[in-house]
Structures are given as structure tokens and as C-alpha cells.
Design an enzyme around this catalytic site. Structure first.
Site, short mmCIF file in Angstrom:
data_model
loop_
_atom_site.label_atom_id
_atom_site.label_comp_id
_atom_site.label_asym_id
_atom_site.label_seq_id
_atom_site.Cartn_x
_atom_site.Cartn_y
_atom_site.Cartn_z
N ARG A 103 0.83 -1.08 0.07
CA ARG A 103 0.12 -0.06 -0.05
C ARG A 103 0.93 1.16 0.02
O ARG A 103 1.63 1.42 0.86
CB ARG A 103 -0.84 -0.10 1.30
CG ARG A 103 -1.92 1.13 1.38
CD ARG A 103 -2.88 0.71 2.51
NE ARG A 103 -3.88 1.80 2.91
CZ ARG A 103 -4.85 1.82 2.33
NH1 ARG A 103 -5.39 0.94 1.61
NH2 ARG A 103 -5.80 2.79 2.66
N HIS A 130 -6.72 1.17 -7.14
CA HIS A 130 -7.30 0.50 -6.15
C HIS A 130 -7.78 -0.69 -6.50
O HIS A 130 -9.08 -0.72 -6.19
CB HIS A 130 -7.75 1.57 -5.15
CG HIS A 130 -7.98 0.81 -3.68
ND1 HIS A 130 -7.35 -0.35 -3.30
CD2 HIS A 130 -8.62 1.44 -2.67
CE1 HIS A 130 -7.62 -0.50 -2.06
NE2 HIS A 130 -8.29 0.45 -1.46
N GLN A 133 -10.03 -2.87 -3.97
CA GLN A 133 -11.47 -2.50 -3.57
C GLN A 133 -12.57 -2.54 -4.81
O GLN A 133 -13.44 -3.09 -4.37
CB GLN A 133 -11.11 -0.74 -3.40
CG GLN A 133 -12.49 -0.03 -3.00
CD GLN A 133 -13.14 -0.46 -1.96
OE1 GLN A 133 -12.27 -0.50 -0.93
NE2 GLN A 133 -14.20 -1.06 -1.77
N ASP A 221 -15.98 8.60 -2.51
CA ASP A 221 -14.72 8.46 -1.91
C ASP A 221 -14.43 9.91 -1.03
O ASP A 221 -15.16 10.89 -1.21
CB ASP A 221 -13.41 8.14 -2.65
CG ASP A 221 -12.46 7.58 -1.87
OD1 ASP A 221 -12.54 7.43 -0.67
OD2 ASP A 221 -11.44 7.22 -2.14
N CYS A 261 -15.68 3.41 -0.10
CA CYS A 261 -14.89 2.68 0.09
C CYS A 261 -14.47 2.78 1.56
O CYS A 261 -13.79 1.89 2.06
CB CYS A 261 -13.57 2.33 -1.10
SG CYS A 261 -12.75 4.39 -1.08
N ARG A 289 -14.44 -7.08 1.02
CA ARG A 289 -12.78 -6.95 0.96
C ARG A 289 -12.18 -7.98 1.36
O ARG A 289 -11.22 -8.84 0.49
CB ARG A 289 -12.25 -5.97 1.78
CG ARG A 289 -12.55 -4.32 0.90
CD ARG A 289 -11.88 -3.96 -0.20
NE ARG A 289 -10.18 -4.29 -0.04
CZ ARG A 289 -9.58 -3.08 0.38
NH1 ARG A 289 -9.99 -1.97 0.89
NH2 ARG A 289 -8.15 -3.11 0.73
#
Length: 302
Positions: A103, A130, A133, A221, A261, A289
Site C-alpha cells: 500500500r 485500487h 477495492q 470516496d 470505500c 474486501r
């Protein structure tokens, strides 16, 4: 599929369906208490430059559920934080572990890890994409809607890494996508072109109310992502009309599903009444997830 997952476009439509089918099966079996040791003696290194709740929890629990082991590595605690190269780090880590999830701030770090290591590298988030996600989003959409083709996926807000991956995911699965972003905050132009080259029907506009009309899915987001904190006041001003609230929901289909998310900044990009309301799927989305990442780890490691 590729031996790495750096972009959602590393997957074909068939790969996506395979992963979602596997995730659904694992989800159902976990609910019944069934356990596995398929990844016994396998180790995942989890490298974090950015803080995390869902990414760390989901990958660590995923490895445990599958009989494997995950090691949390904070960038600042590693020699990477003292000048060791990404290439050397990748070479060394590949001697110890069976996969690397990273990450990171810059997508180039993931590319360098994948080019210099000898084990699968998974993008747990970068400035560009991402993909994990979006796998969770796709599983949630399929659970709620039962299909992809022909659905109207609408993104409201910042054209960020999640939006970039959403464009590619929509192109791969046959969903139409509209992204409503303030001027200057549109998604990555190269990824937009790639999504359209994959056959995606994607429109970028500045009017959130217009975008929301006939939406099957509304997604958003945070307005201020990690690394954008210095722009906080300017972003709150620029994004003020892009909040997902009850008024925006009225423009969409009555059964529109709302995705985020997380973490959600209630009262900024989304209101509490929406995130906790009957159209919200955000906590199913967060749970998923875990299940899609288990499917991904099985595919890459078993």
C-alpha cells in the site's frame, strides 16, 4: 491472469467472474464456520507506506482463514525508510515470503517491486489505482443487482485512484459509467483512454445532479485523500456541490445502491442519513474486501 495484480486491467472478464465465484463460495463457507489450511506454510508480506484499517485487516484475516501467515511491515520501520532501494528490498523479500501486498504512495513502487522480485505483488492501493477495492465493489454489486451488463455506475466526487480502477472495472464488466467531478479533479486521462479502448462507455461531466439521473449505483470516496491534506480547505470548497445526500438520491433510480470505500467523512462527501440508510451497501462492501482478497490469494498462491 497475470502473476501480479497491479491494475484491475491485469484481469480479464473471465478472471473477474472466477474470483467473484470463488469469493462467494468462501463467504458462504466462512458463514458456516468451515475452515481451510490451503495456504499452510505460505507467508504474505504486507508493506505499508500509508495507514490502513480495511486493507490490513482483510489481508491479515484472509491469510489466517486460509491457514497461512501475514507479516505487517511499516515502511518507516524498514531499511526502505533509511535509503535501501525498492529493488533490493524486493529481491530480499522474495527469498522469505510467497507474495507481497503493498500500500504505497507512488504506483511506480509497485512496478519496481514486481520487476525485481520473484513472487506475486498485489496493489493494496497506490496513487493510480485500487484494484482490490473494485473487486469488492463488483462482488457487492453482483450480490445486490445480480448482473453487471447495462447497469449505470455513477461516480460522484474526486477522480482519484478508486475512480480510475472503477473506469477499468466498468469497461471489463459491461457497466456504463459516468463520473461527475469538479473541473480540475477529473480521473487520469490515460486510464480513461485505456478503459474506452477496452470497450467501456464512460462519460466525464461536471454536473452531479445530471450524472445521478437513472443511476443504478452511486459511488464516492473522501474529498481529501492521504497526501492531499495541504489542500483540505480548497477541496472542501471545490467539492461542496458533490455530496451524496437525499436530494441527489432522488435523481437516481428508486433502488439505487450506494457505495463508499470508507472511511466516510459524514457530512462531507456523504451524509449520515445516506450511509446508514436503506440504499447503502457500504458495510457489505467493506466485508467483501475479505472474501475477494481470499479468492485472489488462493489464485496467486495455491
Amino acid at each position: 491472469m497475470s502473476s501480479h495484480l497491479l491494475s484491475i486491467s491485469d484481469l480479464s472478464y473471465a478472471d473477474i467472474i472466477y474470483l467473484l465465484d470463488t469469493a462467494s463460495d468462501l463467504k458462504e463457507k466462512r458463514a458456516r464456520g468451515k475452515t481451510f489450511d490451503i495456504l499452510k506454510n505460505k507467508t504474505l508480506a504486507m508493506l505499508f507506506e500509508k495507514s490502513s484499517t480495511r486493507t490490513r485487516l482483510s489481508f491479515e484475516v484472509a491469510m489466517t482463514d486460509l491457514g497461512g501467515h501475514a507479516i505487517y511491515l511499516n515502511y518507516k520501520d524498514m531499511q526502505l525508510g533509511r535509503g535501501e532501494s525498492v529493488a533490493d528490498t524486493a529481491r530480499v523479500m522474495s527469498r522469505y515470503v510467497h507474495a507481497i501486498m503493498a500500500r504505497v504512495y507512488k504506483h511506480e513502487t509497485l512496478v519496481e517491486l514486481s520487476e525485481n522480485g520473484t513472487v506475486p505483488v498485489i496493489n493494496g492501493l497506490s496513487d493510480l489505482e485500487h484494484p482490490c477495492q473494485l473487486l469488492a465493489d463488483l462482488l457487492t454489486i453482483r450480490e445486490y443487482k445480480g448482473k453487471f451488463k447495462g447497469l449505470n455506475f455513477v461516480w460522484i466526487g474526486d477522480g482519484n485512484n478508486v475512480c480510475n480502477s472503477a473506469m477499468l472495472a466498468c469497461a471489463l464488466t459491461g457497466m456504463k459509467m459516468t463520473a461527475a467531478c469538479p473541473q480540475g479533479y477529473e480521473p487520469n486521462a490515460e486510464i480513461l483512454a485505456k478503459a474506452r479502448a477496452l470497450g467501456g462507455t464512460i462519460n466525464i461531466i461536471n454536473d452531479p445532479m445530471k450524472a445521478a439521473k437513472k443511476a443504478d449505483i452511486l459511488s464516492t470516496d473522501v474529498w481529501v485523500s492521504m497526501g492531499d491534506e495541504e489542500e483540505y480547505d480548497q477541496r472542501l470548497h471545490d467539492f461542496a456541490p458533490y455530496q451524496i445526500n437525499s436530494k441527489l438520491l432522488e435523481q437516481a433510480k428508486h433502488d439505487v445502491m450506494v457505495l463508499h470505500c470508507l472511511p466516510a467523512h459524514r457530512g462531507e462527501e456523504i451524509t449520515a442519513e445516506v450511509v446508514d440508510g436503506p440504499n447503502s451497501a457500504v458495510f457489505d462492501q467493506a466485508e467483501n474486501r475479505l472474501h475477494v482478497q481470499k479468492a485472489l490469494l488462493l489464485k496467486l498462491l495455491s
